[in-house]
Write an enzyme that holds these catalytic residues in place. Structure first.
Site, mmCIF file in Angstrom:
data_model
loop_
_atom_site.group_PDB
_atom_site.id
_atom_site.type_symbol
_atom_site.label_atom_id
_atom_site.label_comp_id
_atom_site.label_asym_id
_atom_site.label_seq_id
_atom_site.Cartn_x
_atom_site.Cartn_y
_atom_site.Cartn_z
ATOM 1 N N LYS A 172 0.835 -1.206 0.000
ATOM 2 C CA LYS A 172 0.000 0.000 0.000
ATOM 3 C C LYS A 172 0.870 1.257 0.000
ATOM 4 O O LYS A 172 0.615 2.212 -0.737
ATOM 5 C CB LYS A 172 -0.937 -0.017 1.221
ATOM 6 C CG LYS A 172 -2.069 -1.019 1.060
ATOM 7 C CD LYS A 172 -2.836 -1.309 2.337
ATOM 8 C CE LYS A 172 -3.824 -2.443 2.089
ATOM 9 N NZ LYS A 172 -4.562 -2.865 3.267
ATOM 10 N N GLN A 194 -4.810 -1.587 9.467
ATOM 11 C CA GLN A 194 -4.675 -2.921 8.867
ATOM 12 C C GLN A 194 -5.289 -3.975 9.795
ATOM 13 O O GLN A 194 -4.954 -4.045 10.973
ATOM 14 C CB GLN A 194 -3.187 -3.211 8.614
ATOM 15 C CG GLN A 194 -2.915 -4.499 7.877
ATOM 16 C CD GLN A 194 -3.483 -4.498 6.453
ATOM 17 O OE1 GLN A 194 -3.332 -3.554 5.703
ATOM 18 N NE2 GLN A 194 -4.150 -5.587 6.085
ATOM 19 N N ASP A 214 -11.272 2.698 3.994
ATOM 20 C CA ASP A 214 -11.700 1.308 3.818
ATOM 21 C C ASP A 214 -13.220 1.208 3.657
ATOM 22 O O ASP A 214 -13.736 0.163 3.281
ATOM 23 C CB ASP A 214 -11.282 0.466 5.034
ATOM 24 C CG ASP A 214 -10.009 -0.335 4.756
ATOM 25 O OD1 ASP A 214 -9.709 -0.569 3.560
ATOM 26 O OD2 ASP A 214 -9.321 -0.706 5.721
#
Ligand code: NDP
Length: 297
Positions: free
Chosen positions: A61, A105, A128
């Site tokens: 990422k 994460q 997200d």
């Protein structure tokens, strides 16, 4: 005769890697536009613990952010971090006007309540798309931040079918909060007729046979074979499963690719289909988050 039988097999493969690259190039251009308006898009990535897969995901990422010109900040904490300390970090990032996107994460260590952490993120920074405000907004068809994997799948479908998905019957296999449910909501927003099937559904095979679009997000290697599909269906395979075949470890999807290929009009491979789109849409979401925080633009 079905169109699929006349098509070359190579022409049916939806090249997620190439499309993701195009998405990243689009993001690069948009980053420059934002910079010209005085905004330096910035993504904060928070990683707790030593999970090796999570470390790889975070590294990828950060690399992609660098590639498109998005500034990235990494915050790594050891496995013992308390929930309170993590929430405090989220509060700091929420309050920082230079941070536009926050990604925590997953999975988190067991002493930390995942829902509590995700709910603490400012919904406008929730790249997200997991915050309940964004989940609710999506279900109402509003333009909110939406989960990266299903959003990338919609782009793949539009690349394969053209922009108009209206009226197509889509069957989503799987109802997780991360993939299946938001996928169904996004397809509905595109005016598809949507059926969601899951582990308790009867006659999955027959239901899938009625679909113009099948999205498989199950986590079961090669579950969907040609016998699940109607001729000319478009198949998006979200699954990532590690199997050992002929003594070799390899990645396969939830769809039996070789079996399905002759039947379909388009299909994503694994790897090289949905996977690269997820990260590309994380970058897109970071830009959208930056714009949400500057409604004056
Ligand atoms: P989950 O395990 O959270 O959900 C799986 C879903 O599949 C559940 O809704 C479950 O039903 C359903 N299911 C399980 N077995 C069956 C069955 N035999 N028939 C029908 N439905 C079944 O998985 P995720 O949604 O998180 O992920 C799905 C797959 O996608 C995994 O392989 C994962 O690795 C992959 N993935 C890939 C991403 C990418 O970037 N390419 C990103 C995220 C995930 P029930 O709810 O009834 O239990």
């Amino acid at each position: 005769m079905s169109l699929a039988l006349l098509q070359q097999d190579d022409d049916k493969i939806i090249d997620g890697k190439a499309i993701a690259q195009r998405v990243l190039e689009e993001v690069k251009v948009d980053v420059i536009t934002l910079q010209q308006q005085g905004i330096e898009p910035c993504l904060a990535v928070v990683l707790v613990g030593d999970d090796p897969a999570s470390h790889v995901y975070v590294r990828n990422k950060v690399e992609k952010a660098r590639f498109v010109g998005i500034r990235s900040l990494e915050f790594r904490f050891d496995e013992q971090l308390s929930e309170e300390d993590l929430l405090q970090k989220i509060d700091e990032l929420n309050a920082d006007p230079d941070v536009h996107g926050i990604l925590v994460q997953l999975p988190l260590p067991k002493q930390i309540n995942e829902t509590k952490v995700l709910e603490r993120i400012n919904p406008k920074k929730d790249v997200d798309g997991f915050h309940s405000e964004n989940v609710g907004g999506l279900s109402q068809g509003r333009d909110v931040l939406t989960p990266c994997t299903p959003t990338g799948c919609i782009r793949l479908l539009k690349e394969a079918l053209g922009d108009e998905l209206t009226g197509l019957h889509a069957v989503v296999i799987g109802r997780s909060n991360i993939v299946g449910k938001p996928m169904a909501a996004l397809l509905l927003k595109e005016s598809c007729t949507v059926t969601v099937v899951h582990s308790k559904t009867k006659n999955i095979q027959q239901i899938c046979q009625q679909a113009d679009i099948v999205v498989a997000a199950v986590g079961r290697p090669k579950m969907v074979t040609a016998s699940y599909l109607q001729a000319d269906a478009v198949v998006i395979d979200v699954g990532i499963n590690r199997i050992v075949e002929d003594g070799k470890a390899r990645l396969v999807g939830d769809v039996d690719f070789d079996d399905a290929l002759p039947m379909v009009s388009a299909i994503t491979p694994v790897p090289g289909g949905v996977g690269p789109m997820t990260i590309a849409y994380l970058m897109k979401n970071t830009l959208q988050a930056a714009r949400l925080q500057h409604p004056d633009l």
